[in-house]
Design a protein around this motif. Structure first.
Motif, short mmCIF file in Angstrom:
data_model
loop_
_atom_site.label_atom_id
_atom_site.label_comp_id
_atom_site.label_asym_id
_atom_site.label_seq_id
_atom_site.Cartn_x
_atom_site.Cartn_y
_atom_site.Cartn_z
N GLN A 112 6.32 -2.99 -1.62
CA GLN A 112 5.78 -2.13 -0.98
C GLN A 112 4.59 -1.67 -1.97
O GLN A 112 4.88 -1.51 -3.21
CB GLN A 112 6.44 -1.00 -0.49
N ASP A 113 3.29 -1.55 -1.56
CA ASP A 113 2.15 -1.01 -2.42
C ASP A 113 2.68 0.41 -2.89
O ASP A 113 2.83 1.34 -1.73
CB ASP A 113 0.92 -1.15 -1.67
N GLY A 114 2.85 0.73 -4.12
CA GLY A 114 3.18 2.06 -4.47
C GLY A 114 4.66 2.20 -4.67
O GLY A 114 5.16 3.21 -5.15
N GLY A 115 5.36 1.29 -4.29
CA GLY A 115 7.01 1.48 -4.19
C GLY A 115 7.68 0.91 -5.59
O GLY A 115 6.94 0.75 -6.46
N GLU A 116 8.76 1.01 -5.77
CA GLU A 116 9.49 0.81 -6.99
C GLU A 116 9.13 -0.62 -7.62
O GLU A 116 9.47 -0.61 -8.79
CB GLU A 116 10.89 1.20 -6.91
N PHE A 117 8.68 -1.68 -6.68
CA PHE A 117 8.74 -2.80 -7.44
C PHE A 117 7.23 -3.15 -7.62
O PHE A 117 6.85 -4.11 -8.16
CB PHE A 117 9.37 -3.89 -6.79
N ASP A 118 6.37 -2.26 -7.21
CA ASP A 118 4.77 -2.27 -7.51
C ASP A 118 4.79 -1.86 -9.09
O ASP A 118 5.05 -0.45 -9.21
CB ASP A 118 4.26 -1.59 -6.58
N ALA A 119 4.04 -2.44 -10.16
CA ALA A 119 4.13 -1.96 -11.17
C ALA A 119 3.39 -0.79 -11.70
O ALA A 119 3.98 0.06 -12.55
CB ALA A 119 3.40 -3.03 -12.35
N ASP A 120 2.35 -0.47 -10.69
CA ASP A 120 1.76 0.91 -11.09
C ASP A 120 2.21 2.11 -10.32
O ASP A 120 1.84 3.15 -10.74
CB ASP A 120 0.17 0.62 -10.95
N GLY A 121 3.06 1.72 -9.31
CA GLY A 121 3.64 2.77 -8.63
C GLY A 121 2.86 3.70 -7.77
O GLY A 121 3.11 4.80 -7.34
N VAL A 122 1.49 3.14 -7.58
CA VAL A 122 0.68 3.88 -6.81
C VAL A 122 0.10 3.04 -5.66
O VAL A 122 -0.29 1.99 -5.71
CB VAL A 122 -0.96 4.19 -7.78
N ALA A 123 0.11 3.77 -4.78
CA ALA A 123 -0.30 3.00 -3.14
C ALA A 123 -2.12 3.26 -3.28
O ALA A 123 -2.55 4.10 -2.85
CB ALA A 123 0.01 4.06 -2.10
N ASP A 124 -2.56 2.07 -3.93
CA ASP A 124 -3.94 1.84 -4.07
C ASP A 124 -4.50 0.62 -3.33
O ASP A 124 -5.56 0.24 -3.75
CB ASP A 124 -4.23 1.98 -5.51
N GLY A 125 -3.71 -0.13 -2.49
CA GLY A 125 -4.20 -1.20 -1.98
C GLY A 125 -4.01 -2.51 -2.96
O GLY A 125 -4.61 -3.61 -2.33
N SER A 126 -3.29 -2.41 -3.72
CA SER A 126 -3.09 -3.62 -4.76
C SER A 126 -1.75 -3.51 -5.32
O SER A 126 -1.22 -2.57 -5.70
CB SER A 126 -4.00 -3.61 -6.03
N VAL A 127 -0.93 -4.70 -4.96
CA VAL A 127 0.46 -4.88 -5.59
C VAL A 127 0.52 -5.65 -6.78
O VAL A 127 -0.14 -6.67 -6.92
CB VAL A 127 1.12 -5.49 -4.39
N SER A 128 1.16 -4.96 -8.16
CA SER A 128 0.97 -5.70 -9.25
C SER A 128 2.63 -5.86 -9.40
O SER A 128 3.63 -5.11 -9.66
CB SER A 128 0.45 -4.90 -10.37
N VAL B 275 -0.79 -10.57 -8.92
CA VAL B 275 -1.35 -9.33 -8.44
C VAL B 275 -2.17 -9.79 -7.07
O VAL B 275 -2.44 -10.92 -6.91
CB VAL B 275 -2.44 -8.80 -9.09
N ALA B 276 -1.85 -8.83 -5.75
CA ALA B 276 -2.38 -9.14 -4.50
C ALA B 276 -2.70 -7.86 -4.03
O ALA B 276 -2.46 -6.82 -4.18
CB ALA B 276 -1.31 -9.85 -3.74
N THR B 277 -3.81 -8.17 -3.01
CA THR B 277 -4.19 -6.78 -2.41
C THR B 277 -3.57 -6.75 -1.10
O THR B 277 -2.92 -7.70 -0.52
CB THR B 277 -5.91 -7.04 -2.06
N VAL B 278 -3.49 -5.54 -0.66
CA VAL B 278 -3.08 -5.38 0.77
C VAL B 278 -4.23 -4.56 1.61
O VAL B 278 -5.04 -4.14 1.34
CB VAL B 278 -1.75 -4.30 0.85
N ASP C 44 0.98 -0.19 2.23
CA ASP C 44 1.49 -1.19 3.18
C ASP C 44 2.61 -1.75 2.31
O ASP C 44 2.60 -2.07 1.06
CB ASP C 44 0.70 -2.31 3.35
N SER C 45 3.75 -2.49 2.96
CA SER C 45 4.49 -3.24 2.78
C SER C 45 4.14 -4.90 2.84
O SER C 45 4.01 -5.42 3.98
CB SER C 45 5.91 -3.12 3.44
N ALA C 46 3.93 -5.54 1.86
CA ALA C 46 3.30 -6.69 1.94
C ALA C 46 4.22 -7.75 1.82
O ALA C 46 5.39 -7.88 1.00
CB ALA C 46 2.36 -7.23 0.78
#
Length: 224
Positions: free
Chosen positions: A181-197, A121-124, A129-131
């Motif tokens: 990408q935050d909120g993209g298909e590889f972000d577990a929660d699928g939400v652009a919320d400033g956190s990539v899981s 898990v990382a913040t953006v 953003d695409s991290a």
């Protein structure tokens, strides 16, 4: 059964003594909306240094740990967030909140996952953003990419040119560069919320001969 295929053109257990990276004082001393209690979950190998010559434990955007490998051995890994050629971008406010190893599951028969799955898990800095990330591995870890299951049920290599990544050598280590990408298909929660899981990626070797094969069952967790 789920049909898991490999796209060749697009290409749990911590081991050893780990030390928590020292967080700043206060509940959110960095004022980055990441509670310090969460930052304490990021672990670093004492004295580990990667790429930029700064101890990993002193950088919020870098996490390193020792993980189990196939064959009852161990190896260090290091994850760099907001990465530019394996180094943290100047002035970065990105934080790695957690980095974990899990047993690999649902990989096609014939795939080799020597260190299982790496979850993090990382913040953006800005929601959506695409991290960019870099994962450093022991050179004896035999992999040919950083593989993830996409929304179509296809295993794709995020550390490939088609996905804006690469696999390269740096010094005595292998470096896998990839973007999430935050909120993209590889972000577990699928939400652009400033956190990539990210929970489904693995440094793995995927032979082209397994293209089109069906994963019969999840591998046993023994050995991790």
């Amino acid at each position: 059964m789920q049909q898991n295929t490999v796209s060749d053109d697009k290409q749990n257990q911590p081991v050893g003594k780990l030390t928590l990276a020292s967080p700043p004082e206060g509940s959110d001393a960095g004022r980055d909306s990441v509670p310090d209690a969460q930052k304490e979950r990021t672990v670093s190998i004492p004295g580990a240094v990667t790429g930029d010559g700064i101890q990993n434990s002193a950088q919020a955007a870098v996490a390193s740990k020792t993980v189990a490998k196939d064959g009852d051995s161990t190896a260090p890994i290091t994850l760099v967030a907001d990465s530019r050629d394996g180094k943290v971008s100047a002035g970065s406010n990105t934080h790695i909140v957690s980095l974990e190893q899990k047993a690999a599951a649902n990989f096609p028969e014939g795939a080799e996952t020597p260190i299982g799955v790496t979850e993090f898990v990382a913040t953006v800095e800005t929601a959506g953003d695409s991290a960019k990330f870099s994962l450093y591995l022991d050179p004896n870890t035999d992999v040919n990419g950083y593989w993830a299951l996409n929304s179509a049920g296809v295993w794709v290599n995020l550390a490939s040119e088609s996905y804006g990544g690469q696999m390269t050598g740096e010094g005595e280590q292998v470096r896998l560069d990839f973007s999430i990408q935050d909120g993209g298909e590889f972000d577990a929660d699928g939400v652009a919320d400033g956190s990539v899981s990210f929970i489904s990626g693995a440094a793995a070797r995927m032979p082209l001969s397994i293209v089109g094969q069906t994963a019969e069952s999840a591998p046993d967790a023994a050995g991790f």
